[in-house]
Design an enzyme around this catalytic site. Sequence first.
Site, PDB file in Angstrom:
ATOM      1  N   VAL A  36       9.658  -4.238   7.138  1.00 41.41           N
ATOM      2  CA  VAL A  36       8.583  -3.938   8.207  1.00 41.41           C
ATOM      3  C   VAL A  36       8.676  -2.443   8.566  1.00 41.41           C
ATOM      4  CG1 VAL A  36       8.316  -6.323   8.879  1.00 41.41           C
ATOM      5  CG2 VAL A  36      10.067  -4.626  10.145  1.00 41.41           C
ATOM      6  N   ASP A  41      -6.062   0.114   8.253  1.00 42.94           N
ATOM      7  CA  ASP A  41      -5.753  -0.076   6.716  1.00 42.94           C
ATOM      8  C   ASP A  41      -6.243  -1.341   6.266  1.00 42.94           C
ATOM      9  OD1 ASP A  41      -4.319   2.421   6.267  1.00 42.94           O
ATOM     10  OD2 ASP A  41      -2.255   1.524   6.874  1.00 42.94           O
ATOM     11  N   ALA A  97      -1.909  -5.402   4.824  1.00 35.87           N
ATOM     12  CA  ALA A  97      -2.203  -6.216   3.640  1.00 35.87           C
ATOM     13  C   ALA A  97      -1.909  -7.704   3.756  1.00 35.87           C
ATOM     14  CB  ALA A  97      -0.834  -5.903   2.490  1.00 35.87           C
ATOM     15  N   GLY A 115       5.698   1.949   6.295  1.00 37.59           N
ATOM     16  CA  GLY A 115       4.743   2.683   5.788  1.00 37.59           C
ATOM     17  C   GLY A 115       4.128   2.009   4.681  1.00 37.59           C
ATOM     18  N   LYS A 121       0.837  -1.155  -0.031  1.00 37.65           N
ATOM     19  CA  LYS A 121      -0.117   0.020  -0.032  1.00 37.65           C
ATOM     20  C   LYS A 121       0.938   1.230  -0.050  1.00 37.65           C
ATOM     21  CE  LYS A 121      -1.363   1.322   3.909  1.00 37.65           C
ATOM     22  NZ  LYS A 121      -0.659   2.804   4.025  1.00 37.65           N
ATOM     23  N   GLY A 151       2.264  -3.494   4.979  1.00 36.20           N
ATOM     24  CA  GLY A 151       2.581  -4.899   5.061  1.00 36.20           C
ATOM     25  C   GLY A 151       1.795  -5.712   5.886  1.00 36.20           C
ATOM     26  N   GLY A 152       1.616  -5.276   7.030  1.00 39.43           N
ATOM     27  CA  GLY A 152       0.929  -6.126   7.933  1.00 39.43           C
ATOM     28  C   GLY A 152      -0.522  -6.206   7.751  1.00 39.43           C
TER      29      GLY A 152
END
Length: 275
Positions: free
Chosen positions: A92, A128, A101, A95, A10, A98-99
């Site tokens: 990680v 997110d 997503a 921004g 993202k 990742g987590g």
Amino acid sequence: MKINSFAAAKVNLALHVRGLKSNGYHELHSLVTFANIGDIIEVRTSNELKLTIEGPFADNVPKDTDNIVIKAAKFLLPDGKAHINLIKNLPVEAGLGGGSADAAATLRSLSKLWNIPIPKTPEVLGADVPICLLKETAIVQGIGEKITPVSIPSNLHIVLIKPNIGLSTAKVFNNLKNKHNEKMCTFKGTDSIEEFANYLNKLRNDLLQTSITIVPLLRDIINFLNVQKGNYYTQMSGSGTTCFGLFDDEVSAMRALSQAKIKFPNMWCKMVKLI
């Protein structure tokens, strides 16, 4: 049976912090899009809920119930069983969502494996997660639950640069002095690169200066991207520390990537396309 889902990175093209709610959540106004780079979630049947992790950034994420992938599985079905394999390609605290997503990809895969619908409140896993479930360019408001898809020009290339320093979202927000800023100006979408560039340059990331205060090296990356030929917009994604430049042609983006690898040899540098 194995089901794979792509957890696309993202990218916050802009992030305006509008206020602090009584429940501790921040009211945001953001323009979000996605790149063709990301993690991969693989799920298969199992007699237990099991998580394995591989990939270049596997050592940087928890391998137990603290991992958001496990939290997503339990949110979907508390007593569900599956073997989840996370291929961690994204750094990680970058921004890049990742987590979130990964959580969204886990929900997508397990809902198919278990043949159950995804609950209507995925934002409880993280602000997110709803937009990562949609995986489309959109204006995101509130605490992530208000999503309005918009169109942007196709074939945009983006150069991502992340130093070997991460920033937790909580740390950046805790150090943010002004939490009541103006909203983004109205945007209904466009296919024109010129119109899109003009719009982007009216926007900002309200977390940028706070992140630079914590990690001054970010200013050097921003300054580097600003002077690259063909770059028409530079910003930091989310709470950092990944900075990016947008290019409308692949040649210019590849040239900037080459220069970035020379300038910042120890950083994570990638050239990708927006999807």
